[in-house]
Design a protein around this motif. Structure first.
Motif, PDB file in Angstrom:
ATOM      1  N   LYS A 180       0.857  -1.196  -0.184  1.00 55.28           N
ATOM      2  CA  LYS A 180       0.089  -0.016  -0.021  1.00 55.28           C
ATOM      3  C   LYS A 180       0.869   1.174   0.093  1.00 55.28           C
ATOM      4  CE  LYS A 180      -3.751  -2.515   0.268  1.00 55.28           C
ATOM      5  NZ  LYS A 180      -4.448  -2.499  -1.045  1.00 55.28           N
ATOM      6  N   THR A 181       2.115   1.158   0.357  1.00 55.62           N
ATOM      7  CA  THR A 181       3.005   2.166   0.525  1.00 55.62           C
ATOM      8  C   THR A 181       4.542   1.662  -0.041  1.00 55.62           C
ATOM      9  OG1 THR A 181       3.952   4.028   2.039  1.00 55.62           O
ATOM     10  CG2 THR A 181       3.694   1.711   3.024  1.00 55.62           C
ATOM     11  N   THR A 182       5.344   2.686   0.046  1.00 58.85           N
ATOM     12  CA  THR A 182       6.739   2.137  -0.672  1.00 58.85           C
ATOM     13  C   THR A 182       7.720   2.498   0.740  1.00 58.85           C
ATOM     14  OG1 THR A 182       7.259   4.486  -1.524  1.00 58.85           O
ATOM     15  CG2 THR A 182       6.154   2.897  -2.739  1.00 58.85           C
ATOM     16  N   THR A 183       8.977   2.092   0.532  1.00 57.07           N
ATOM     17  CA  THR A 183       9.912   2.333   1.519  1.00 57.07           C
ATOM     18  C   THR A 183      11.118   3.358   0.727  1.00 57.07           C
ATOM     19  OG1 THR A 183      11.345   0.468   0.708  1.00 57.07           O
ATOM     20  CG2 THR A 183       9.978   0.032   2.432  1.00 57.07           C
ATOM     21  N   PHE A 184      10.578   4.056  -0.163  1.00 57.72           N
ATOM     22  CA  PHE A 184      11.514   5.112  -0.745  1.00 57.72           C
ATOM     23  C   PHE A 184      11.391   6.553   0.173  1.00 57.72           C
ATOM     24  CE2 PHE A 184      10.735   2.554  -4.574  1.00 57.72           C
ATOM     25  CZ  PHE A 184      12.205   2.282  -5.028  1.00 57.72           C
ATOM     26  N   LYS A 185      12.662   7.195   0.027  1.00 61.84           N
ATOM     27  CA  LYS A 185      12.428   8.382   0.857  1.00 61.84           C
ATOM     28  C   LYS A 185      11.356   9.423   0.561  1.00 61.84           C
ATOM     29  CE  LYS A 185      15.823   7.325   3.671  1.00 61.84           C
ATOM     30  NZ  LYS A 185      15.573   7.016   5.106  1.00 61.84           N
ATOM     31  N   ASP A 186      10.974   9.455  -0.699  1.00 60.95           N
ATOM     32  CA  ASP A 186      10.106  10.213  -1.190  1.00 60.95           C
ATOM     33  C   ASP A 186       8.674   9.787  -1.288  1.00 60.95           C
ATOM     34  OD1 ASP A 186      10.942   8.591  -3.262  1.00 60.95           O
ATOM     35  OD2 ASP A 186      10.783  10.176  -4.935  1.00 60.95           O
ATOM     36  N   ASP A 187       8.533   8.566  -0.610  1.00 65.68           N
ATOM     37  CA  ASP A 187       7.018   7.981  -0.698  1.00 65.68           C
ATOM     38  C   ASP A 187       5.811   9.025  -0.685  1.00 65.68           C
ATOM     39  OD1 ASP A 187       5.301   5.399  -0.178  1.00 65.68           O
ATOM     40  OD2 ASP A 187       4.693   6.924   1.293  1.00 65.68           O
ATOM     41  N   SER A 188       5.935  10.109   0.146  1.00 68.91           N
ATOM     42  CA  SER A 188       4.819  10.912   0.204  1.00 68.91           C
ATOM     43  C   SER A 188       4.478  11.849  -1.095  1.00 68.91           C
ATOM     44  CB  SER A 188       5.099  12.079   1.386  1.00 68.91           C
ATOM     45  OG  SER A 188       6.223  12.741   1.203  1.00 68.91           O
ATOM     46  N   GLN A 189       5.685  11.768  -2.000  1.00 69.41           N
ATOM     47  CA  GLN A 189       5.323  12.345  -3.249  1.00 69.41           C
ATOM     48  C   GLN A 189       4.819  11.721  -4.256  1.00 69.41           C
ATOM     49  OE1 GLN A 189       8.954  14.670  -4.079  1.00 69.41           O
ATOM     50  NE2 GLN A 189       9.516  14.803  -2.071  1.00 69.41           N
ATOM     51  N   LEU A 190       5.069  10.345  -3.936  1.00 68.70           N
ATOM     52  CA  LEU A 190       4.380   9.290  -5.019  1.00 68.70           C
ATOM     53  C   LEU A 190       2.827   9.210  -5.157  1.00 68.70           C
ATOM     54  CD1 LEU A 190       6.724   6.464  -4.328  1.00 68.70           C
ATOM     55  CD2 LEU A 190       6.810   8.163  -6.029  1.00 68.70           C
ATOM     56  N   THR A 191       2.297   9.147  -5.967  1.00 68.89           N
ATOM     57  CA  THR A 191       0.609   9.095  -6.298  1.00 68.89           C
ATOM     58  C   THR A 191       0.390   7.622  -5.507  1.00 68.89           C
ATOM     59  OG1 THR A 191       0.753  10.142  -8.185  1.00 68.89           O
ATOM     60  CG2 THR A 191      -1.240   8.955  -7.786  1.00 68.89           C
ATOM     61  N   ALA A 192      -0.802   7.573  -4.670  1.00 68.47           N
ATOM     62  CA  ALA A 192      -1.294   6.497  -3.861  1.00 68.47           C
ATOM     63  C   ALA A 192      -1.429   5.430  -4.691  1.00 68.47           C
ATOM     64  CB  ALA A 192      -2.438   6.788  -3.103  1.00 68.47           C
ATOM     65  N   ALA A 193      -2.275   5.602  -5.822  1.00 69.32           N
ATOM     66  CA  ALA A 193      -2.562   4.516  -6.691  1.00 69.32           C
ATOM     67  C   ALA A 193      -1.403   3.545  -7.355  1.00 69.32           C
ATOM     68  CB  ALA A 193      -3.626   4.914  -7.733  1.00 69.32           C
ATOM     69  N   TYR A 194      -0.141   4.380  -7.364  1.00 70.67           N
ATOM     70  CA  TYR A 194       0.800   3.776  -8.162  1.00 70.67           C
ATOM     71  C   TYR A 194       1.853   2.941  -7.300  1.00 70.67           C
ATOM     72  CZ  TYR A 194      -0.977   6.539 -12.076  1.00 70.67           C
ATOM     73  OH  TYR A 194      -1.595   7.147 -13.042  1.00 70.67           O
ATOM     74  N   LYS A 195       1.723   3.327  -5.786  1.00 72.46           N
ATOM     75  CA  LYS A 195       2.704   2.968  -4.725  1.00 72.46           C
ATOM     76  C   LYS A 195       2.848   1.588  -4.752  1.00 72.46           C
ATOM     77  CE  LYS A 195       2.482   6.770  -1.659  1.00 72.46           C
ATOM     78  NZ  LYS A 195       2.310   7.506  -0.399  1.00 72.46           N
ATOM     79  N   PRO A 196       1.782   0.548  -5.102  1.00 69.67           N
ATOM     80  CA  PRO A 196       1.982  -0.844  -4.822  1.00 69.67           C
ATOM     81  C   PRO A 196       2.873  -1.290  -6.062  1.00 69.67           C
ATOM     82  CG  PRO A 196      -0.320  -0.324  -4.433  1.00 69.67           C
ATOM     83  CD  PRO A 196       0.504   0.956  -4.854  1.00 69.67           C
ATOM     84  N   TYR A 197       2.926  -0.714  -7.193  1.00 68.28           N
ATOM     85  CA  TYR A 197       3.615  -1.114  -8.421  1.00 68.28           C
ATOM     86  C   TYR A 197       5.081  -0.774  -8.077  1.00 68.28           C
ATOM     87  CZ  TYR A 197      -1.193  -1.415 -10.373  1.00 68.28           C
ATOM     88  OH  TYR A 197      -2.678  -1.786 -10.640  1.00 68.28           O
ATOM     89  N   VAL A 198       5.410   0.459  -7.879  1.00 69.80           N
ATOM     90  CA  VAL A 198       6.508   0.866  -7.676  1.00 69.80           C
ATOM     91  C   VAL A 198       7.286   0.039  -6.585  1.00 69.80           C
ATOM     92  CG1 VAL A 198       8.126   2.929  -6.827  1.00 69.80           C
ATOM     93  CG2 VAL A 198       5.960   3.521  -8.360  1.00 69.80           C
ATOM     94  N   GLU A 199       6.649  -0.364  -5.408  1.00 66.71           N
ATOM     95  CA  GLU A 199       7.210  -1.032  -4.368  1.00 66.71           C
ATOM     96  C   GLU A 199       7.477  -2.497  -4.643  1.00 66.71           C
ATOM     97  OE1 GLU A 199       9.063  -1.665  -0.525  1.00 66.71           O
ATOM     98  OE2 GLU A 199       8.764   0.176  -2.009  1.00 66.71           O
ATOM     99  N   TYR A 200       6.678  -3.034  -5.566  1.00 62.46           N
ATOM    100  CA  TYR A 200       6.662  -4.219  -5.937  1.00 62.46           C
ATOM    101  C   TYR A 200       7.940  -4.407  -6.991  1.00 62.46           C
ATOM    102  CZ  TYR A 200       6.228  -8.561  -8.410  1.00 62.46           C
ATOM    103  OH  TYR A 200       6.651 -10.056  -8.986  1.00 62.46           O
ATOM    104  N   LEU A 201       8.140  -3.563  -7.840  1.00 64.10           N
ATOM    105  CA  LEU A 201       9.376  -3.512  -8.649  1.00 64.10           C
ATOM    106  C   LEU A 201      10.768  -3.268  -7.925  1.00 64.10           C
ATOM    107  CD1 LEU A 201       7.905  -1.328 -11.903  1.00 64.10           C
ATOM    108  CD2 LEU A 201       8.205  -4.037 -11.557  1.00 64.10           C
TER     109      LEU A 201
END
Length: 219
Positions: A180-201
């Protein structure tokens, strides 16, 4: 056989066709150094005809890409070929591609009617992606933004591209149900709907943080 489930057979046969038609030997890129971190990936895409260089061998590595251009690349990378001119493809594959395009024509025509700048040159590729499930009808609304001032063809950001990569890997359900979220430092700047995809990759090593730990997904 369902077009969506034609799966690995389509990808294997069609990609072989792409290679047989377009591979003419290693390309020479004039505007990307052979020491660039992505050089081998770029030459591979160019060798296989997935991304085309200019007549002067230019790749334009810093240019943005529209949804139409990205659709073209994703379609070719996942097995799309122009079945009217490609060789080494089966009659079954050709029939599947043509039938799918007929199924998608009405949808694509509605967008061409809605947007005067809709690029029909990419309809075949977009239809292929819709049939494979790599794009959805809702994605088509992202191609162009229409305002009172006119129409703008939208460029694709890194986080938006992450969605299509996950779909190509057929891991969308895994990604969206696990993260549901990511472990990147700029997680708050990422669009919520795209976070699962970014984190999976990130977990599979396809996306890596920069030196500051950021994904830079909105670039």
């Amino acid at each position: 056989m369902n077009f969506r489930k034609f799966g690995k057979y389509i990808c294997t046969v069609a990609l072989a066709a792409v290679m047989s038609v377009t591979t003419m030997g290693a390309v020479t890129i004039s505007d990307v150094s052979n020491s660039h971190w992505a050089y081998s990936a770029i030459t591979d895409l160019a060798d296989r005809g997935i991304m085309v260089l200019t007549s002067n061998g230019q790749f334009y590595p810093n240019q943005t890409m529209s949804y139409f251009e990205v659709a073209d690349v994703i379609a070719k990378a996942s097995g799309y070929v122009d079945v009217d001119i490609a060789t080494n493809i089966t009659d079954t594959f050709k029939a599947q591609v043509k039938k799918n395009y007929e199924n998608q024509k009405a949808t694509l025509a509605s967008y061409a009617a809605k947007y005067s700048t809709w690029n029909k040159a990419y309809d075949q590729q977009i239809a292929y992606l819709l049939g494979r499930g790599y794009m959805t009808k809702s994605d088509l609304d992202k191609f162009i933004t229409k305002t009172a001032q006119g129409e703008t063809k939208n460029t694709v950001t890194k986080e938006q591209l992450a969605v299509y990569i996950v779909r190509l890997l057929e891991r969308e359900k895994t990604a969206t149900s696990t993260y549901k979220t990511t472990t990147f430092k700029d997680d708050s700047q990422l669009t919520a709907a795209y976070k699962p995809y970014v984190e999976y990759l990130k977990t599979v090593g396809i996306i890596n943080p920069d030196s500051a730990g950021k994904a830079n997904g909105t670039m």
